[in-house]
Scaffold this active site. Structure first.
Site, short mmCIF file in Angstrom:
data_model
loop_
_atom_site.label_atom_id
_atom_site.label_comp_id
_atom_site.label_asym_id
_atom_site.label_seq_id
_atom_site.Cartn_x
_atom_site.Cartn_y
_atom_site.Cartn_z
N ASP A 91 39.38 34.23 42.84
CA ASP A 91 40.46 34.83 43.64
C ASP A 91 41.25 33.78 44.42
OD1 ASP A 91 39.42 37.37 42.87
OD2 ASP A 91 37.92 37.16 44.44
N GLY A 93 40.58 39.50 37.66
CA GLY A 93 41.80 40.27 37.88
C GLY A 93 42.88 39.33 38.36
N HIS A 94 43.99 39.32 37.68
CA HIS A 94 45.11 38.48 38.10
C HIS A 94 46.29 39.36 38.47
CE1 HIS A 94 43.68 34.72 35.72
NE2 HIS A 94 43.01 34.92 36.83
N THR A 95 46.82 39.10 39.64
CA THR A 95 48.02 39.81 40.03
C THR A 95 49.16 38.82 39.97
OG1 THR A 95 46.66 41.04 41.56
CG2 THR A 95 49.02 41.26 41.85
N THR A 146 30.53 43.01 39.27
CA THR A 146 31.70 43.88 39.19
C THR A 146 31.39 45.15 38.39
OG1 THR A 146 32.46 42.75 37.21
CG2 THR A 146 33.31 41.93 39.32
N LYS A 172 44.87 31.75 40.97
CA LYS A 172 45.12 30.97 39.74
C LYS A 172 46.25 31.56 38.92
CE LYS A 172 40.85 31.70 38.54
NZ LYS A 172 40.28 32.24 39.76
N LEU A 183 48.87 29.37 52.04
CA LEU A 183 49.00 28.65 53.31
C LEU A 183 49.69 29.53 54.35
CD1 LEU A 183 48.43 25.77 54.47
CD2 LEU A 183 50.87 25.34 54.17
N GLN A 239 37.40 33.45 37.34
CA GLN A 239 36.47 33.24 38.46
C GLN A 239 36.66 31.81 39.01
OE1 GLN A 239 34.68 34.66 35.39
NE2 GLN A 239 35.64 36.50 36.12
P1 IMP Z 1 29.87 39.70 37.25
O1 IMP Z 1 30.76 38.60 36.74
O2 IMP Z 1 30.52 41.06 37.20
O3 IMP Z 1 28.51 39.66 36.60
O4 IMP Z 1 29.61 39.42 38.82
C1 IMP Z 1 28.82 38.32 39.28
C2 IMP Z 1 29.40 37.79 40.60
O5 IMP Z 1 30.67 37.19 40.34
C3 IMP Z 1 29.67 38.86 41.65
O6 IMP Z 1 29.44 38.29 42.93
C4 IMP Z 1 31.13 39.18 41.50
O7 IMP Z 1 31.70 39.68 42.68
C5 IMP Z 1 31.67 37.80 41.17
N1 IMP Z 1 32.90 37.85 40.38
C6 IMP Z 1 33.05 38.15 39.08
N2 IMP Z 1 34.34 38.07 38.70
C7 IMP Z 1 35.02 37.68 39.78
C8 IMP Z 1 36.40 37.38 40.01
O8 IMP Z 1 37.26 37.45 39.13
N3 IMP Z 1 36.72 37.01 41.27
C9 IMP Z 1 35.79 36.87 42.26
N4 IMP Z 1 34.50 37.14 42.08
C10 IMP Z 1 34.11 37.54 40.86
#
Ligand code: IMP
Length: 433
Positions: free
Chosen positions: A13, A40-42, A130, A16, A337, A223
């Protein structure tokens, strides 16, 4: 640009999507190399907000080819939904513009059900995933029983999918979770095969040939570094390689690509994390609420995929230095920023303390982070709005000082500073005077 790799430097988050969007206009290919619809990309363009979980945001540029790499795990339902959404806003979606690796793994409803069931079984030690089935899909890949996108084209796909659902049902029953009815899932996946078959290809071959012929490839990581399966805050991580090296294995690029590669780390001006796990610089109270935002704006700190409020804190320079090392950042982009305007002072973690010892670097990577106490440097804040700034010299001196301190801490030059959600709200530091 030949190969450019864009990586999150924190827990995801970092923003990117918009940096990718910036470069994508000049790239021949934009390729995602890891993760699935947990990301998730916005992207905001001309007031229009696009939410994407799988398809690289580069698809928005009409000349760019979007690629889903072999390092990904793909939920075809989400993918088809995104293809339809993009078509509905006038973006061409065809095999000419979108390629999907035959080696990427499929996510099925069984993976999602298992993800939830395992999380429930972990109780208070849950990871806060997630719930998108990411871990179970990568588990099947490692156990060599996964279903790949290429399998959708095989004559015995139904039988393989049925076997997968049988196995998953046995585990679900063992965990006391509801089991799945295969019938509807089988016909659903056969219908996906019909739509996706023309998009499935050997992505690795195409990208290697493209690089050899002088084309440019933008590799987009999902991520962030601290969620990497090996180099993150294990076990509170995702199940893929999020770091820059993941671009090579997640797209099948040869090492010749490295010689010309530029790795850009995306660093949010403060730290956030969703889900469980250590977070040394986490803060609470009013300031946390202010940094997080109310949730009314798409850029507020709430998960794009799950809507969960993100945990927030001060920028952690020790973890940033670690990320710069693991990824070999050539340059960084500092995002959001503008959110720090009006905050006095701005704290920056420059080292950790353990048993009265000052640690500049992590003795064991991000293992045992909970043992350390952050040592902060307090920097003066600024009150002037920065969202209109486009040149380095437009930024207030205190803002420049903060950004320069970040660069010094990780030893990497800052190329961009983003000061708002719109595509053009970016300070280009090359234009420094
Ligand atoms: P998973 O990827 O759904 O297995 O989640 C594992 C960990 O990665 C959890 O703490 C999620 O909140 C975190 N996570 C997975 N994808 C994202 C992302 O795109 N942004 C931020 N955290 C993420």
């Amino acid at each position: 640009m030949a190969l450019q790799i864009i990586v999150g430097a924190q827990w995801g988050d970092e923003g990117k999507g918009r940096i990718v969007d910036w470069f994508a206009a000049q790239a021949d290919y934009v390729a995602r190399y890891n993760g699935g619809d947990n990301a998730g990309h916005t992207v905001t363009v001309g007031g229009q907000i696009y939410k994407l979980h799988l398809i690289p945001s580069g698809i928005i540029h009409p000349e760019t080819i979007a690629v889903l790499g072999n390092g990904m795990v793909i939920n075809p339902k989400t993918l088809l939904g995104e293809m339809e959404m993009l078509r509905s806003v006038g973006i061409e979606i065809s095999p000419k513009r979108l390629r999907i690796s035959a080696f990427a793994h499929l996510i099925t409803p069984a993976h999602r059900a298992l993800d939830s069931a395992f999380e429930r079984a972990r109780g208070s030690a849950s990871l806060g995933t997630t719930g998108r089935g990411i871990g179970p899909a990568y588990t099947d890949r490692a156990a060599r029983r996964g279903l790949r996108l290429g399998d959708l084209l095989a004559p015995d796909f139904s039988a393989r999918l049925e076997r997968h659902l049988d196995e998953a049902n046995r585990t679900l029953a063992f965990l006391g979770a509801p089991t799945l009815e295969p019938g509807a899932i089988l016909s659903e996946y056969l219908s996906y095969a019909q739509v996706l078959k023309d998009y499935i290809t050997d992505v690795s071959l195409e990208l290697n040939l493209a690089l050899q012929s002088g084309k440019s490839v933008l590799a987009e990581g999902a991520q962030g570094t601290l969620l990497d399966i090996d180099f993150g805050t294990y076990p509170y991580v995702t199940s893929s390689h999020t770091i820059a090296a993941g671009a090579l294995t997640g797209l099948g690029l040869g090492l010749h690509a490295v010689a010309s590669a530029c790795t850009l780390g995306v660093v949010k001006a403060f730290q956030t994390r969703v889900g469980a796990g250590p977070f040394p610089t986490e803060i609470g109270g009013e300031l946390a609420e202010r940094l997080r935002g109310s949730g009314a704006n798409p850029w507020d700190e709430y998960g794009t995929t799950t809507g969960r409020p993100r945990r927030v804190g001060w920028l952690d320079g020790v973890l940033l230095r670690y990320a710069a090392c693991i990824n070999g950042f050539h340059e960084i982009a500092v995002t959001k920023l503008d959110i720090l305007t009006g905050i006095h002072p701005i704290r920056l973690c420059v080292a950790y303390e353990e048993d009265n010892r000052r640690l500049e670097n992590l003795p064991l990577g991000p293992l045992n982070l909970e043992r350390y106490r952050p040592i902060y440097e307090d920097l003066p804040g600024w009150d002037e709005p920065v969202s209109h700034c486009r040149r380095w010299t437009d930024l207030p001196p205190a803002a420049r000082n903060y950004v320069e301190r970040i660069a010094t801490l990780c030893g990497v030059p800052v190329r961009f500073v983003s000061v708002g959600a719109e595509r053009e709200q970016m300070v280009i530091c090359e234009a420094r005077e």
